[in-house]
Design an enzyme around this catalytic site. Structure first.
Site, PDB file in Angstrom:
ATOM      1  N   HIS A   1      47.533   0.108  80.249  1.00  0.00           N
ATOM      2  CA  HIS A   1      49.056   1.046  80.143  1.00  0.00           C
ATOM      3  C   HIS A   1      49.202   1.714  81.458  1.00  0.00           C
ATOM      4  O   HIS A   1      48.859   2.786  81.891  1.00  0.00           O
ATOM      5  CB  HIS A   1      48.469   2.317  79.190  1.00  0.00           C
ATOM      6  CG  HIS A   1      47.983   1.691  77.624  1.00  0.00           C
ATOM      7  ND1 HIS A   1      46.932   1.439  77.500  1.00  0.00           N
ATOM      8  CD2 HIS A   1      48.543   1.889  76.576  1.00  0.00           C
ATOM      9  CE1 HIS A   1      46.602   1.134  76.521  1.00  0.00           C
ATOM     10  NE2 HIS A   1      47.933   1.192  75.749  1.00  0.00           N
TER      11      HIS A   1
ATOM     12  N   HIS B   1      54.848   1.160  78.177  1.00  0.00           N
ATOM     13  CA  HIS B   1      53.678   1.702  77.751  1.00  0.00           C
ATOM     14  C   HIS B   1      52.317   1.160  77.758  1.00  0.00           C
ATOM     15  O   HIS B   1      51.417   1.519  78.210  1.00  0.00           O
ATOM     16  CB  HIS B   1      54.021   2.128  76.254  1.00  0.00           C
ATOM     17  CG  HIS B   1      52.916   2.974  75.391  1.00  0.00           C
ATOM     18  ND1 HIS B   1      52.629   4.182  75.697  1.00  0.00           N
ATOM     19  CD2 HIS B   1      51.735   2.470  74.787  1.00  0.00           C
ATOM     20  CE1 HIS B   1      51.628   4.548  75.081  1.00  0.00           C
ATOM     21  NE2 HIS B   1      51.042   3.421  74.469  1.00  0.00           N
TER      22      HIS B   1
ATOM     23  N   GLU C   1      39.383  21.032  58.904  1.00  0.00           N
ATOM     24  CA  GLU C   1      38.027  20.194  59.051  1.00  0.00           C
ATOM     25  C   GLU C   1      38.169  19.144  60.192  1.00  0.00           C
ATOM     26  O   GLU C   1      36.961  19.015  61.015  1.00  0.00           O
ATOM     27  CB  GLU C   1      37.795  19.214  57.784  1.00  0.00           C
ATOM     28  CG  GLU C   1      37.418  20.162  56.608  1.00  0.00           C
ATOM     29  CD  GLU C   1      38.581  20.370  55.886  1.00  0.00           C
ATOM     30  OE1 GLU C   1      38.507  20.886  54.499  1.00  0.00           O
ATOM     31  OE2 GLU C   1      39.678  20.101  56.377  1.00  0.00           O
TER      32      GLU C   1
ATOM     33  N   HIS D   1      35.992  15.871  44.485  1.00  0.00           N
ATOM     34  CA  HIS D   1      35.136  16.614  45.314  1.00  0.00           C
ATOM     35  C   HIS D   1      33.707  16.118  45.257  1.00  0.00           C
ATOM     36  O   HIS D   1      32.915  16.541  45.896  1.00  0.00           O
ATOM     37  CB  HIS D   1      35.173  18.283  44.792  1.00  0.00           C
ATOM     38  CG  HIS D   1      36.264  19.031  45.070  1.00  0.00           C
ATOM     39  ND1 HIS D   1      37.662  18.395  44.936  1.00  0.00           N
ATOM     40  CD2 HIS D   1      36.125  19.990  45.884  1.00  0.00           C
ATOM     41  CE1 HIS D   1      38.491  19.234  45.396  1.00  0.00           C
ATOM     42  NE2 HIS D   1      37.714  20.380  46.032  1.00  0.00           N
TER      43      HIS D   1
END
Length: 641
Positions: A9, A244, A390, A452
């Site tokens: 890159h 890029h 999280e 869950h």
């Protein structure tokens, strides 16, 4: 370098070089001779695809990267891999590449600095006072993990964190306008960040002025938006997606050098005056390091215990004697509860143990009574309220774990490890040791239902190289699990803990001490030369023991094995592994409330669950899915014939 590798890159390093140069020559306090200096400033290249920029800076600053290393960019065995790798190349502070991760790591490093400063600095002795600098790009700030981490950093007022945002408005697909039209600066202001804009990324004075302003704002993290041109100087590829992620091409490289006023026939060439200039900048950092060494020597005289803790970065052994031993009277509890009791016992002896939870503190049992929250009012607090973030928690914990001495742990439900998985994988890749307290580890979670209830998560975490998964069977195995986790040094540790109560295992009855540190051990045996081995993990070890008792009464030669950790077991010598699971005994039954995947390495048959759970009380679910002593006996009978 990118052209020689024929991959990489080039665009970001070309556009962001001026801003990075300003940071490295006018601000960064670092000593190439001591890359591990405790009080060095950290530099995080969150857009790790721009690694050639970082490698060039490390080479010019004297970190031991040679021109040959730069020529071997992206080649097998080189010190210049495609994305920066922590522990592989001196001066690389964290492994980056998956966008947004480095940004969140930087938040963790800044959090660690605030904690260490509040805990160890004394009047006249600011032995911890460094900055965390970073560079991020448009892609980094599109990622959700960066948003989560930025929100947390703003809330915590981490004024020691300064990120330069390389805004070149180009992504792989083309213009960022294809998918990204938000006002990033307004968003970060809403997060509580101090925000500035430099309209010309080639204006060194403007970049320097912005950084100095950022340093003066001590109650907010800072984002400096720097408008740059990807592939700057390339006549045909500047400001295009072509710059890029692909080499410019030999001819375009020549034209770009010509545009710079550079000799197009020079390759990997550094003029002597440039090398001298960059060496002088690094020498200023070395001078600051030596001044700090003198300060720390005096600090050591006045505060020897504190200095010893900072220098060693090791937890010592005092905490081990504090680990509780559970009895029949207090040991028939959920392993999440046992974990909380262990933490309460050892935390006072581990000053760099920093805990937290993603808004599940009462469920995870991760808070220790007497701990203060880490907050702008008290950066010496040892409990981080991560909120429902999280992924950021996992990546921030990596930043903490990358700070010498820190022992971070963080809790959530095992099912939500899915939200953390990229950060877990990077912790494993870097070999750093956060401890994950993952509770509600099976269908035993009960009424919350299949959304869950983890079934495939144990298998998926075991599949990540260098992750150690421990699923303790009872309170005493949980205590041993924490011992193993704190002693462990290479890679993250997962503690998979129950919501439901577990059987207290009276080891004196079976004459077997806990062998959790070895991953698996013989818990009970009804006679020599077993004809059947029953293997269990976690709460299902209780079922294994129940079936063992019944089979032993029938005169069958049976061995019961507790196997809390495949990874710890596989690290044992072959002689030990064969002693626990003799190859000659092929009739083996494994019992675990998770998917079967992987168990056939150890067992001929399983009592497992290969579908999603249901919403019902835990007891009803265990009966429905066959996690009963009767079903274990039935499956054992099939094996015995």
């Amino acid at each position: 370098g990118v052209q020689k590798a024929k991959s990489g890159h080039p665009g970001m390093p070309m556009g962001a070089a001026p801003a990075a140069y300003v940071l490295w020559t006018r601000f960064l306090s670092h000593d190439p001779g001591r890359p591990d200096w405790l009080n060095r400033d950290r530099f995080v290249l969150s857009g790790g695809h721009g690694s050639m920029l970082l490698y060039a800076l490390l080479h010019l600053s004297g970190y031991g990267l040679t021109l040959d290393d730069l020529k071997n960019f992206r080649q097998l065995g080189s010190r210049t891999p495609g994305h920066p790798e922590y522990g592989h190349t001196a001066g690389v502070e964290t492994t980056t590449g998956p966008l947004g991760q480095g940004f969140a790591n930087g938040v963790g490093m800044a959090l660690a600095q605030k904690f260490l400063a509040a805990t160890y600095n004394r009047p006249g002795f600011a032995v911890v006072d460094h900055y965390v600098y970073g560079m991020c790009g448009d892609g980094d700030l599109m990622e959700g993990v960066a948003s989560e981490a930025a929100s947390l950093a703003g809330h915590l007022k981490l004024g020691n964190l300064i990120f330069l945002y390389d805004d070149n408005s180009i992504s792989i697909d083309g213009s960022t306008a294809l998918a990204f039209s938000e006002d990033v600066t307004t968003r970060f202001e809403a997060y509580g960040w101090h925000v500035q804009t430099v309209h010309d990324g080639n204006d060194l004075t403007a970049v320097e002025t912005a950084v100095r302003h950022a340093q003066q704002v001590t109650d907010k993290p800072s984002l400096i938006k720097v408008k740059t041109h990807i592939g700057y100087g390339s006549p045909s590829k500047q400001d295009t997606a072509e710059a890029h992620g692909s080499p410019l091409g030999d001819e375009e490289v020549k034209l770009t050098k010509r545009a710079y006023g550079w000799d197009e026939n020079l390759f990997f060439h550094v003029p002597d005056e440039v090398r001298a200039h960059m060496t002088a900048a690094a020498a200023r950092g070395k001078k600051r390091h030596l001044e700090w060494v003198g300060l720390f020597a005096e600090y050591r005289k006045q505060f020897p215990d504190l200095a010893a803790q900072l220098e060693s970065g090791a937890p010592g052994d005092a905490w081990k004697s504090a680990v509780p031993v559970f009895s029949a009277e207090n040991g028939s509890i959920a392993t999440r509860e046992a974990s909380g009791k262990v933490l309460a016992a050892v935390a006072p002896h581990l000053p760099m143990l920093l805990g937290g939870s993603a808004d599940l503190t009462p469920s995870n049992n991760t808070f220790v009574k007497g701990m203060k929250d880490f907050s702008p009012a008290d950066y010496g607090g040892r409990y981080v309220r991560y909120g429902v973030r999280e992924h950021a928690m996992g990546a921030v914990m990596n930043g903490l774990a990358l700070t010498k001495g820190m022992v971070p742990y963080g809790g959530t439900f095992l099912i939500f490890s899915e939200y953390m998985r990229p950060a877990i994988r990077l912790a494993a890749l870097m070999g750093v040791r956060p401890v994950y307290v993952f509770t509600h580890d099976s269908i035993g979670l009960g009424e919350d239902g299949p959304t869950h209830q983890p079934v495939e998560q144990l298998a998926s975490l075991r599949a990540i190289p260098n992750v150690t998964v421990i699923r303790p069977a009872d309170a005493n195995e949980t205590a041993e699990a924490w011992k193993a986790a704190i002693d462990h040094t290479t890679g993250p540790v997962v503690l998979a803990l129950t919501r439901q109560k577990t059987l207290f295992i009276d080891r004196s009855r079976y004459g077997a001490a806990s062998g959790l540190a070895k991953g698996a051990y013989v818990l009970a045996e009804s006679g020599p030369s077993p004809e059947l081995i029953l293997i269990g993990t976690g709460s299902e070890v209780g079922l294994v023991l129940g079936a063992y008792e019944r089979l032993a009464e029938q005169g069958r030669r049976v061995r019961a094995v507790s196997m809390p950790s495949w990874e710890l077991f596989e690290r044992q010598p072959k002689e030990y592994r064969d002693a626990v699971l003799p190859p000659s005994v092929t009739k083996r039954l494994a019992v675990e409330a998770g998917v079967e995947l992987g168990w056939h390495k150890y067992a001929a048959a399983t009592v497992t669950i290969n579908e999603f759970g249901r919403s019902a009380p835990a007891e009803a679910l265990f009966r429905h899915y066959g996690f009963t002593v009767e079903n274990v006996l039935a499956r054992a009978a099939e094996l015995l014939g």
